[in-house]
Design a protein around this motif. Structure first.
Motif, mmCIF file in Angstrom:
data_model
loop_
_atom_site.group_PDB
_atom_site.id
_atom_site.type_symbol
_atom_site.label_atom_id
_atom_site.label_comp_id
_atom_site.label_asym_id
_atom_site.label_seq_id
_atom_site.Cartn_x
_atom_site.Cartn_y
_atom_site.Cartn_z
ATOM 1 N N UNK A 231 0.832 -1.197 0.000
ATOM 2 C CA UNK A 231 0.000 0.000 0.000
ATOM 3 C C UNK A 231 0.873 1.256 0.000
ATOM 4 N N UNK A 232 0.561 2.163 -0.910
ATOM 5 C CA UNK A 232 1.341 3.394 -1.022
ATOM 6 C C UNK A 232 0.397 4.581 -1.288
ATOM 7 N N UNK A 233 0.752 5.731 -0.736
ATOM 8 C CA UNK A 233 0.061 6.978 -1.036
ATOM 9 C C UNK A 233 0.943 7.765 -1.991
ATOM 10 N N UNK A 234 0.430 8.048 -3.196
ATOM 11 C CA UNK A 234 1.259 8.685 -4.213
ATOM 12 C C UNK A 234 0.645 10.010 -4.645
ATOM 13 N N UNK A 235 1.484 11.008 -4.909
ATOM 14 C CA UNK A 235 0.973 12.303 -5.378
ATOM 15 C C UNK A 235 0.566 12.241 -6.833
ATOM 16 N N UNK A 236 -0.429 13.014 -7.190
ATOM 17 C CA UNK A 236 -0.892 13.078 -8.570
ATOM 18 C C UNK A 236 -1.162 14.537 -8.943
ATOM 19 N N UNK A 237 -1.188 14.784 -10.230
ATOM 20 C CA UNK A 237 -1.705 16.054 -10.744
ATOM 21 C C UNK A 237 -2.743 15.708 -11.801
ATOM 22 N N UNK A 245 -13.745 14.094 -18.661
ATOM 23 C CA UNK A 245 -12.497 13.341 -18.589
ATOM 24 C C UNK A 245 -11.478 14.045 -17.699
ATOM 25 N N UNK A 246 -10.700 13.228 -16.991
ATOM 26 C CA UNK A 246 -9.541 13.719 -16.249
ATOM 27 C C UNK A 246 -8.322 12.922 -16.706
ATOM 28 N N UNK A 247 -7.252 13.626 -17.058
ATOM 29 C CA UNK A 247 -5.981 12.986 -17.377
ATOM 30 C C UNK A 247 -5.125 13.071 -16.112
ATOM 31 N N UNK A 248 -4.862 11.928 -15.518
ATOM 32 C CA UNK A 248 -4.169 11.868 -14.228
ATOM 33 C C UNK A 248 -2.697 11.540 -14.458
ATOM 34 N N UNK A 249 -1.818 12.359 -13.900
ATOM 35 C CA UNK A 249 -0.384 12.088 -13.930
ATOM 36 C C UNK A 249 0.031 11.600 -12.541
ATOM 37 N N UNK A 250 0.502 10.360 -12.473
ATOM 38 C CA UNK A 250 0.910 9.758 -11.210
ATOM 39 C C UNK A 250 2.403 10.001 -11.027
ATOM 40 N N UNK A 251 2.756 10.755 -10.022
ATOM 41 C CA UNK A 251 4.154 11.125 -9.801
ATOM 42 C C UNK A 251 4.815 10.093 -8.902
ATOM 43 N N UNK A 262 -4.224 -0.545 -12.841
ATOM 44 C CA UNK A 262 -3.946 -0.421 -11.412
ATOM 45 C C UNK A 262 -5.149 0.216 -10.732
ATOM 46 N N UNK A 263 -5.544 -0.361 -9.597
ATOM 47 C CA UNK A 263 -6.661 0.186 -8.842
ATOM 48 C C UNK A 263 -6.174 1.319 -7.947
ATOM 49 N N UNK A 264 -6.976 2.371 -7.862
ATOM 50 C CA UNK A 264 -6.658 3.500 -6.993
ATOM 51 C C UNK A 264 -7.850 3.763 -6.083
ATOM 52 N N UNK A 265 -7.573 4.408 -4.964
ATOM 53 C CA UNK A 265 -8.620 4.773 -4.011
ATOM 54 C C UNK A 265 -8.278 6.114 -3.392
ATOM 55 N N UNK A 266 -9.296 6.821 -2.950
ATOM 56 C CA UNK A 266 -9.077 8.082 -2.252
ATOM 57 C C UNK A 266 -8.764 7.830 -0.784
ATOM 58 N N UNK A 267 -9.163 6.660 -0.298
ATOM 59 C CA UNK A 267 -8.874 6.235 1.075
ATOM 60 C C UNK A 267 -8.749 4.721 1.056
ATOM 61 N N UNK A 268 -7.770 4.149 1.769
ATOM 62 C CA UNK A 268 -7.545 2.696 1.691
ATOM 63 C C UNK A 268 -8.763 1.851 2.022
ATOM 64 N N UNK A 269 -9.642 2.347 2.892
ATOM 65 C CA UNK A 269 -10.787 1.548 3.318
ATOM 66 C C UNK A 269 -12.054 1.864 2.535
ATOM 67 N N UNK A 270 -11.926 2.701 1.513
ATOM 68 C CA UNK A 270 -13.065 2.994 0.659
ATOM 69 C C UNK A 270 -12.950 2.219 -0.649
ATOM 70 N N UNK A 302 -13.459 13.935 -10.985
ATOM 71 C CA UNK A 302 -13.250 14.939 -12.035
ATOM 72 C C UNK A 302 -13.587 16.344 -11.528
ATOM 73 N N UNK A 303 -14.662 16.447 -10.777
ATOM 74 C CA UNK A 303 -15.100 17.758 -10.303
ATOM 75 C C UNK A 303 -14.210 18.313 -9.189
ATOM 76 N N UNK A 304 -13.685 17.422 -8.350
ATOM 77 C CA UNK A 304 -12.813 17.843 -7.244
ATOM 78 C C UNK A 304 -11.567 16.967 -7.230
ATOM 79 N N UNK A 305 -10.636 17.189 -8.144
ATOM 80 C CA UNK A 305 -9.455 16.321 -8.251
ATOM 81 C C UNK A 305 -8.640 16.324 -6.952
ATOM 82 N N UNK A 306 -8.244 15.136 -6.480
ATOM 83 C CA UNK A 306 -7.432 15.052 -5.268
ATOM 84 C C UNK A 306 -5.966 15.321 -5.587
ATOM 85 N N UNK A 307 -5.185 15.517 -4.547
ATOM 86 C CA UNK A 307 -3.741 15.717 -4.720
ATOM 87 C C UNK A 307 -2.985 14.406 -4.568
#
Length: 439
Positions: A231-237, A245-251, A262-270, A302-307
């Motif tokens: 499990x890792x928390x990674x920054x994105x833009x 559409x959102x084009x996500x850059x995974x840093x 790859x599966x992503x989540x905003x919170x590990x338990x969600x 898309x409406x509220x992109x996370x960091x």
């Protein structure tokens, strides 16, 4: 950018054949048949009776099926299966390569074993109840209660995984599968020790070390835990060329192999959502994902992109990796289906071709992504449904197939379109592959 008119009538060089039964269904049915045969064999020999030895055998068979059901869901297992299946050269007989290219149908084993394991645990309850009523030594209210708990959760998971329920209540399906799996695992550990009590004359440690159920539950636990160790928390833009559409850059320094998701989540338990890993723009690090509006979660994203986003486990090989078994592949995509194909197109060395049916591609996905597609595929058929209306995707695809000299088709679209495109090509004896929505 070119568009090709749909053909109104087919001039088929290939003889039409009967639709093939999906390998996924064959594997699922095969697992069920094997379990039915085992049950019949035990019935013939008189194995099944409400006594301790029979209960342990039934529990062991049920747990073995649950272990088997979890194996095809292991990311490394899928990756290894894909690697092995795509080792043969393109000189191998076409029929063999077509079969090998369906490595991703291993989900049929998952479903068949999960259903069988549930059925065996139901049988366990059926035999445990009279043993409990007769006061069988070691079988008390606690034993029955935990067994009923396991069966209840398994049945709930089965019901929520039914296509009719899953399609309408997908969040419920995810919650019951995720939470239910962990709950069953915990109850299975308790059941291991309860079954050990049925042999009070033998030390507990010796009973556990010699118990197949103990080792199977241990294996299930290891397989459930290991992805979380990564499990890792990674920054994105996030770039949003449109509200769709959102084009996500995974840093992240790590760059996933081409053709993986790859599966992503905003919170590990969600909830977790898989997206294709697209190579970064040359000169930039990390990798990209294309997220399109397809529900509440993606809309909020898309409406509220996370960091940041969370990732776990390993990137998993997708269906398009089957391209390695063929000389030239035609990719058929609609909308954001361009994401899973894009990595292959950008790194193509086989002369693949693309059909992309989408609405207002530049306005929706931005000039940058569309230009990138055009540089990689200058002969691509990009059908703008905003300007030309909705075509029959198979008609457009078949016309492109005949003109490109491809020897296989990979379709990434919604379920109805994928089923039609893949089915129509297969009926003409042409290798065709697409997602099967089993995870």
């Amino acid at each position: 950018m070119t568009t090709t008119p749909a053909v109104s009538e087919y001039t088929i060089e290939h003889q039409r054949g009967r639709a093939r039964v999906m390998l996924y269904v064959v594997l699922l049915a095969g697992v069920l048949v094997l379990n039915v045969a085992l049950f019949a064999f035990g019935l013939f020999l008189g194995w099944w009776n409400p006594h301790a030895p029979s209960l342990q055998v039934i529990a062991a068979i049920g747990q073995a099926n649950l272990v088997i059901s979890s194996v095809p869901r292991q990311q490394w297992v899928v990756n290894v299966a894909s690697w092995l299946a795509t080792r043969p050269s393109t000189s191998w007989p076409l029929r063999i390569r077509m079969l090998l290219a369906k490595y991703y149908h291993v989900g049929g084993i998952h479903v068949g074993a999960a259903l069988s394991g549930t059925a065996w645990y139901v049988l366990y309850i059926v035999l445990l109840a009279p043993a409990w009523a007769d006061g069988e030594p070691g079988i008390d209210d606690i034993s029955l209660g935990f067994a009923v708990g396991i069966v209840s959760i398994l049945l709930l998971m089965v019901v929520c995984a039914m296509p009719v329920v899953r399609s309408k209540k997908h969040n419920l399906f995810e919650a019951t599968h995720r939470g239910g799996a962990w709950a069953v695992l915990i109850l299975a550990w308790v059941n291991v020790f309860l079954l050990a009590r049925l042999q009070p004359e033998i030390p507990l440690g010796q009973v556990l070390m010699t118990s197949p159920i103990f080792w199977m539950v241990l294996a299930s636990t290891a397989m459930a835990i290991w992805p979380w160790a990564l499990l890792r928390k990674v920054p994105i833009s996030v770039e949003t060329p449109s509200s769709h559409v959102a084009i996500v850059k995974v840093h992240q320094k790590y760059q996933p192999p081409v053709g993986t998701t790859r599966a992503v989540a905003l919170h590990p338990l969600q909830s977790w959502h898989p997206f294709a890993c697209v190579p970064a723009i040359p000169g930039e690090g990390g990798y990209r994902m294309v997220v399109s509006r397809a529900g509440d979660w993606t809309s909020r994203f898309i409406e509220n992109p996370p960091a940041h986003v969370w990732v776990r486990g390993l990137p998993t090989v997708g269906v398009a990796n089957a391209k390695k078994l063929f000389n030239r592949v035609l990719y058929v995509t609609t909308g954001s289906g361009i994401g899973p194909a894009l990595g292959h197109l950008l790194s193509d060395t086989q002369g693949s071709r693309l059909v992309w049916v989408t609405r207002n591609p530049r306005a929706t996905y931005g000039d940058g992504l569309v230009d990138e597609v055009m540089r990689a595929q200058p002969e691509a058929v990009i059908w703008d449904t905003g300007a030309s209306g909705k075509p029959d995707v198979f008609d457009v695809s078949y016309d492109a197939y005949r003109s490109t000299g491809a020897d296989a088709v990979i379709c990434v679209s919604n379920r109805p379109v994928t089923a039609r495109v893949v089915g129509e090509f297969e009926r003409r004896g042409i290798p065709a592959f697409g997602p099967i929505w089993d995870s």
